[in-house]
Design a protein around this motif. Structure first.
Motif, mmCIF file in Angstrom:
data_model
loop_
_atom_site.group_PDB
_atom_site.id
_atom_site.type_symbol
_atom_site.label_atom_id
_atom_site.label_comp_id
_atom_site.label_asym_id
_atom_site.label_seq_id
_atom_site.Cartn_x
_atom_site.Cartn_y
_atom_site.Cartn_z
ATOM 1 N N ARG A 62 0.848 -1.065 -0.174
ATOM 2 C CA ARG A 62 0.097 -0.146 0.245
ATOM 3 C C ARG A 62 1.076 1.360 0.072
ATOM 4 N NH1 ARG A 62 -5.207 0.237 3.550
ATOM 5 N NH2 ARG A 62 -5.578 -1.686 2.336
ATOM 6 N N HIS A 63 0.304 2.367 -0.678
ATOM 7 C CA HIS A 63 1.119 3.527 -0.912
ATOM 8 C C HIS A 63 0.468 4.416 0.066
ATOM 9 C CE1 HIS A 63 3.231 6.553 -3.789
ATOM 10 N NE2 HIS A 63 3.836 6.374 -2.616
ATOM 11 N N VAL A 64 1.158 4.869 1.162
ATOM 12 C CA VAL A 64 0.610 6.169 1.789
ATOM 13 C C VAL A 64 1.683 7.316 1.917
ATOM 14 C CG1 VAL A 64 -0.259 6.543 4.111
ATOM 15 C CG2 VAL A 64 -0.650 3.950 3.338
ATOM 16 N N PRO A 65 1.748 7.779 0.705
ATOM 17 C CA PRO A 65 2.966 8.647 0.777
ATOM 18 C C PRO A 65 2.759 10.059 1.697
ATOM 19 C CG PRO A 65 1.484 9.003 -1.112
ATOM 20 C CD PRO A 65 0.706 8.057 -0.285
ATOM 21 N N ILE A 66 3.871 10.345 2.367
ATOM 22 C CA ILE A 66 3.805 11.548 3.381
ATOM 23 C C ILE A 66 5.049 12.299 2.798
ATOM 24 C CG2 ILE A 66 3.952 12.147 5.772
ATOM 25 C CD1 ILE A 66 1.420 10.300 4.982
ATOM 26 N N ARG A 67 4.863 13.635 2.769
ATOM 27 C CA ARG A 67 6.018 14.515 2.625
ATOM 28 C C ARG A 67 6.904 14.809 3.938
ATOM 29 N NH1 ARG A 67 6.375 14.947 -2.474
ATOM 30 N NH2 ARG A 67 4.449 15.461 -3.647
ATOM 31 N N PRO A 68 7.974 14.762 3.781
ATOM 32 C CA PRO A 68 8.797 15.336 5.218
ATOM 33 C C PRO A 68 8.108 16.248 5.949
ATOM 34 C CG PRO A 68 10.121 14.899 3.217
ATOM 35 C CD PRO A 68 8.971 15.168 2.675
ATOM 36 N N GLY A 69 8.323 16.247 7.104
ATOM 37 C CA GLY A 69 7.763 17.311 8.095
ATOM 38 C C GLY A 69 6.658 16.684 8.922
ATOM 39 N N PRO A 70 5.870 17.523 9.816
ATOM 40 C CA PRO A 70 5.134 16.817 10.716
ATOM 41 C C PRO A 70 3.775 16.434 9.942
ATOM 42 C CG PRO A 70 5.620 19.076 11.359
ATOM 43 C CD PRO A 70 6.057 18.860 10.200
ATOM 44 N N PRO A 71 3.359 15.009 10.138
ATOM 45 C CA PRO A 71 2.192 14.600 9.028
ATOM 46 C C PRO A 71 0.908 15.285 9.560
ATOM 47 C CG PRO A 71 2.737 12.932 10.790
ATOM 48 C CD PRO A 71 3.717 13.961 11.029
ATOM 49 N N GLU A 72 0.082 15.236 8.657
ATOM 50 C CA GLU A 72 -1.493 15.788 8.687
ATOM 51 C C GLU A 72 -2.265 14.689 9.738
ATOM 52 O OE1 GLU A 72 -2.531 19.000 8.053
ATOM 53 O OE2 GLU A 72 -0.507 19.554 7.569
ATOM 54 N N GLU A 73 -3.466 15.007 10.288
ATOM 55 C CA GLU A 73 -4.129 13.968 10.829
ATOM 56 C C GLU A 73 -4.802 12.866 9.720
ATOM 57 O OE1 GLU A 73 -4.475 13.415 14.237
ATOM 58 O OE2 GLU A 73 -3.270 14.989 14.329
ATOM 59 N N ALA A 74 -4.992 13.477 8.718
ATOM 60 C CA ALA A 74 -5.576 12.537 7.471
ATOM 61 C C ALA A 74 -4.322 11.440 7.123
ATOM 62 C CB ALA A 74 -5.671 13.505 6.179
ATOM 63 N N ASP A 75 -2.987 11.889 7.365
ATOM 64 C CA ASP A 75 -2.150 10.956 7.119
ATOM 65 C C ASP A 75 -1.854 9.953 8.117
ATOM 66 O OD1 ASP A 75 -1.220 12.786 4.737
ATOM 67 O OD2 ASP A 75 0.322 13.783 5.974
ATOM 68 N N VAL A 76 -2.017 10.359 9.172
ATOM 69 C CA VAL A 76 -2.140 9.512 10.454
ATOM 70 C C VAL A 76 -3.122 8.520 10.186
ATOM 71 C CG1 VAL A 76 -2.359 9.098 12.955
ATOM 72 C CG2 VAL A 76 -0.912 10.985 11.986
ATOM 73 N N ALA A 77 -4.308 8.939 9.858
ATOM 74 C CA ALA A 77 -5.557 8.079 9.734
ATOM 75 C C ALA A 77 -5.197 7.102 8.983
ATOM 76 C CB ALA A 77 -6.731 8.983 9.650
ATOM 77 N N ALA A 78 -4.822 7.546 7.461
ATOM 78 C CA ALA A 78 -4.555 6.590 6.313
ATOM 79 C C ALA A 78 -3.626 5.580 6.774
ATOM 80 C CB ALA A 78 -4.093 7.319 5.260
ATOM 81 N N PHE A 79 -2.439 5.668 7.555
ATOM 82 C CA PHE A 79 -1.564 4.837 8.049
ATOM 83 C C PHE A 79 -2.347 3.699 9.055
ATOM 84 C CE2 PHE A 79 2.076 3.449 10.619
ATOM 85 C CZ PHE A 79 3.067 3.160 9.715
ATOM 86 N N GLY A 80 -2.952 4.429 9.908
ATOM 87 C CA GLY A 80 -3.722 3.491 10.866
ATOM 88 C C GLY A 80 -4.575 2.648 10.345
#
Length: 138
Positions: A62-80
């Motif tokens: 699965r691809h859950v691409p995150i740009r460097p820096g603090p992740p957004e809540e949507a990024d955290v949710a997608a990873f979870g």
């Protein structure tokens, strides 16, 4: 490969290559999460190449691409969501492993004590103490 176990579900690492999939399968992994955007740096394997090699080795990807820096809540949710939906054990990777460890820390917030989260990542070589307040607030 520099594999760093966080817990029984997740191990994180720096960038992997398509040719690593057979070894990852032999090591017992069942899934891969890529936390790098395609084209982040020259020579980086694209997710399509990783996903194709993973599929040939019998691994989910699965691809859950995150740009460097603090992740957004949507990024955290997608990873979870990926952690819950993919077969474990899972290897998550990014350029250095830090983004993957950060995403795990924030996705575990509210379900584990803050000190347990910080200890797990510290044992794997990642200092998440700057996130302690954000983890504790979850």
């Amino acid at each position: 490969m520099d594999l760093r176990k966080i817990d029984d579900v997740l191990t994180v690492s720096p960038q992997i290559a398509p040719g690593d999939m057979a070894a990852l399968k032999r090591a017992g992994f069942r899934s891969i999460i890529c936390n790098r955007p395609d084209g982040e740096e020259p020579g980086q394997p694209g997710f399509a190449d990783i996903a194709g090699a993973a599929a040939r080795a019998g691994l989910a990807a699965r691809h859950v691409p995150i740009r460097p820096g603090p992740p957004e809540e949507a990024d955290v949710a997608a990873f979870g969501i990926a952690l819950r939906e993919l077969p474990a054990p899972i290897l998550a990777y990014c350029r250095s492993g830090t983004r993957s460890a950060t995403l795990w820390s924030l996705s575990a917030a509210g379900t584990r004590p803050t000190e347990e989260i910080l200890a797990a990542t510290r044992a794997a070589g990642y200092d998440m103490s700057p996130l302690a307040d954000r983890i504790a607030r979850a």
